[in-house]
Design a protein around this motif. Sequence first.
Motif, PDB file in Angstrom:
ATOM      1  N   MET A   1       0.836  -1.203   0.000  1.00  0.00           N
ATOM      2  CA  MET A   1       0.000   0.000   0.000  1.00  0.00           C
ATOM      3  C   MET A   1       0.870   1.252   0.000  1.00  0.00           C
ATOM      4  O   MET A   1       0.589   2.231  -0.711  1.00  0.00           O
ATOM      5  CB  MET A   1      -0.935  -0.006   1.214  1.00  0.00           C
ATOM      6  N   LEU A   2       1.931   1.241   0.789  1.00  0.00           N
ATOM      7  CA  LEU A   2       2.836   2.387   0.828  1.00  0.00           C
ATOM      8  C   LEU A   2       3.542   2.579  -0.509  1.00  0.00           C
ATOM      9  O   LEU A   2       3.695   3.706  -0.998  1.00  0.00           O
ATOM     10  CB  LEU A   2       3.866   2.202   1.947  1.00  0.00           C
ATOM     11  N   GLU A   3       3.951   1.461  -1.126  1.00  0.00           N
ATOM     12  CA  GLU A   3       4.660   1.537  -2.401  1.00  0.00           C
ATOM     13  C   GLU A   3       3.741   2.024  -3.519  1.00  0.00           C
ATOM     14  O   GLU A   3       4.139   2.861  -4.344  1.00  0.00           O
ATOM     15  CB  GLU A   3       5.250   0.168  -2.736  1.00  0.00           C
ATOM     16  N   ASP A   4       2.491   1.537  -3.533  1.00  0.00           N
ATOM     17  CA  ASP A   4       1.560   1.901  -4.609  1.00  0.00           C
ATOM     18  C   ASP A   4       1.067   3.340  -4.477  1.00  0.00           C
ATOM     19  O   ASP A   4       0.911   4.043  -5.486  1.00  0.00           O
ATOM     20  CB  ASP A   4       0.353   0.952  -4.612  1.00  0.00           C
TER      21      ASP A   4
ATOM     22  N   LEU B   1       2.364   5.896  -2.331  1.00  0.00           N
ATOM     23  CA  LEU B   1       3.356   6.935  -2.075  1.00  0.00           C
ATOM     24  C   LEU B   1       4.540   6.880  -3.022  1.00  0.00           C
ATOM     25  O   LEU B   1       5.388   7.780  -3.016  1.00  0.00           O
ATOM     26  CB  LEU B   1       3.863   6.824  -0.628  1.00  0.00           C
ATOM     27  N   GLY B   2       4.594   5.823  -3.828  1.00  0.00           N
ATOM     28  CA  GLY B   2       5.714   5.693  -4.752  1.00  0.00           C
ATOM     29  C   GLY B   2       7.019   5.321  -4.077  1.00  0.00           C
ATOM     30  O   GLY B   2       8.097   5.559  -4.627  1.00  0.00           O
ATOM     31  N   TRP B   3       6.934   4.744  -2.889  1.00  0.00           N
ATOM     32  CA  TRP B   3       8.138   4.360  -2.169  1.00  0.00           C
ATOM     33  C   TRP B   3       8.692   3.056  -2.725  1.00  0.00           C
ATOM     34  O   TRP B   3       7.954   2.211  -3.252  1.00  0.00           O
ATOM     35  CB  TRP B   3       7.843   4.173  -0.676  1.00  0.00           C
ATOM     36  N   SER B   4       9.986   2.862  -2.552  1.00  0.00           N
ATOM     37  CA  SER B   4      10.598   1.578  -2.884  1.00  0.00           C
ATOM     38  C   SER B   4      10.290   0.588  -1.771  1.00  0.00           C
ATOM     39  O   SER B   4       9.919   0.974  -0.654  1.00  0.00           O
ATOM     40  CB  SER B   4      12.110   1.731  -3.037  1.00  0.00           C
ATOM     41  N   ASN B   5      10.464  -0.690  -2.066  1.00  0.00           N
ATOM     42  CA  ASN B   5      10.213  -1.709  -1.040  1.00  0.00           C
ATOM     43  C   ASN B   5      11.170  -1.541   0.138  1.00  0.00           C
ATOM     44  O   ASN B   5      10.778  -1.715   1.294  1.00  0.00           O
ATOM     45  CB  ASN B   5      10.373  -3.106  -1.649  1.00  0.00           C
ATOM     46  N   ALA B   6      12.408  -1.177  -0.165  1.00  0.00           N
ATOM     47  CA  ALA B   6      13.395  -0.999   0.907  1.00  0.00           C
ATOM     48  C   ALA B   6      12.984   0.138   1.838  1.00  0.00           C
ATOM     49  O   ALA B   6      13.110   0.029   3.070  1.00  0.00           O
ATOM     50  CB  ALA B   6      14.771  -0.724   0.310  1.00  0.00           C
ATOM     51  N   ARG B   7      12.477   1.240   1.259  1.00  0.00           N
ATOM     52  CA  ARG B   7      12.052   2.378   2.076  1.00  0.00           C
ATOM     53  C   ARG B   7      10.872   2.007   2.950  1.00  0.00           C
ATOM     54  O   ARG B   7      10.829   2.340   4.147  1.00  0.00           O
ATOM     55  CB  ARG B   7      11.706   3.560   1.171  1.00  0.00           C
ATOM     56  N   SER B   8       9.902   1.292   2.374  1.00  0.00           N
ATOM     57  CA  SER B   8       8.717   0.884   3.133  1.00  0.00           C
ATOM     58  C   SER B   8       9.097  -0.052   4.267  1.00  0.00           C
ATOM     59  O   SER B   8       8.646   0.099   5.407  1.00  0.00           O
ATOM     60  CB  SER B   8       7.703   0.209   2.203  1.00  0.00           C
ATOM     61  N   GLU B   9       9.926  -1.035   3.956  1.00  0.00           N
ATOM     62  CA  GLU B   9      10.333  -2.005   4.976  1.00  0.00           C
ATOM     63  C   GLU B   9      11.120  -1.327   6.097  1.00  0.00           C
ATOM     64  O   GLU B   9      10.940  -1.637   7.272  1.00  0.00           O
ATOM     65  CB  GLU B   9      11.185  -3.109   4.342  1.00  0.00           C
ATOM     66  N   THR B  10      11.964  -0.380   5.735  1.00  0.00           N
ATOM     67  CA  THR B  10      12.796   0.295   6.738  1.00  0.00           C
ATOM     68  C   THR B  10      11.951   1.074   7.730  1.00  0.00           C
ATOM     69  O   THR B  10      12.137   0.973   8.955  1.00  0.00           O
ATOM     70  CB  THR B  10      13.804   1.233   6.060  1.00  0.00           C
ATOM     71  N   VAL B  11      11.018   1.877   7.220  1.00  0.00           N
ATOM     72  CA  VAL B  11      10.219   2.701   8.125  1.00  0.00           C
ATOM     73  C   VAL B  11       9.301   1.825   8.980  1.00  0.00           C
ATOM     74  O   VAL B  11       9.102   2.103  10.173  1.00  0.00           O
ATOM     75  CB  VAL B  11       9.408   3.760   7.341  1.00  0.00           C
TER      76      VAL B  11
END
Length: 259
Positions: free
Chosen positions: A212-215, A217-227
């Motif tokens: 949901m964050l990636e779709d 907000l346009g975040w990468s998987n690494a960014r989503s997983e990190t936060v």
Amino acid sequence: MSSRRGVGLSAFQNRSALSTQYASHGASLRSNHASSLQNQLSVFQSLLHNFALQHGDTIKSDPTFRAEFARMCNAIGVDPLAGSNVKGKSGSKGKGSWWTQTLGGDVNDFYFELAVRIVELCRATRGENGGLIAVEECRERVGKGKGIGGGMDISDDDVLRAVRSLDPLGSGFSVVTVGSRQMIRSIPKELNPDQSTVLEAIQVLGYVTCSMLEDNLGWSNARSETVIQDLLADSLVWVDAQAPEKGYWSPASMGLDDL
């Protein structure tokens, strides 16, 4: 041959004298204006003092009335909690806060007691919410006296003032805004922008997933997983592993009926 005469020394002297007169007149006007404002402020403060004495019982017992009265104080530069101390103990000769001087120690002690209860509640629930609790949840729990003794009739404004009264102690307690909600943070750690974005999304949607964050907000998987992992480490979000994709929700964004 031109007959126009140049500007003489007397013209410069006249201009200098005129500038001095303007400056003196301006200073006089500013002084008179400041004196007038000071007199008006003194009158307002005197009227506010008389109002407080006349309606003291209502101020002490009615949270809404107390909040409006405190706003009146702030509007004319009176900080009700400034210089607060515990009255009459250890031979203290301090005058205490404006509350104490005007209404006696009851209201002053009320905010001290409320601050202590808020600290106790935040510490007791830190394992559940990672040190981030909504102001309205705090008000409801303290009002019901859940786990900390008898209840108190308080408003959100009382909670905010009690938390602010802890600032001089360097306690690490502060009020932050996440989305549309005010939250009490009881851990001395700042939320970074990504963490605030995720908590705001949870507040609106109820939960989030990495996809949901990636779709959205346009975040990468690494960014989503990190936060998400950072929020999990601080117990600010919990994980629901029952769905095909892990979902994350915040106990601080739960409804009060779910507590």
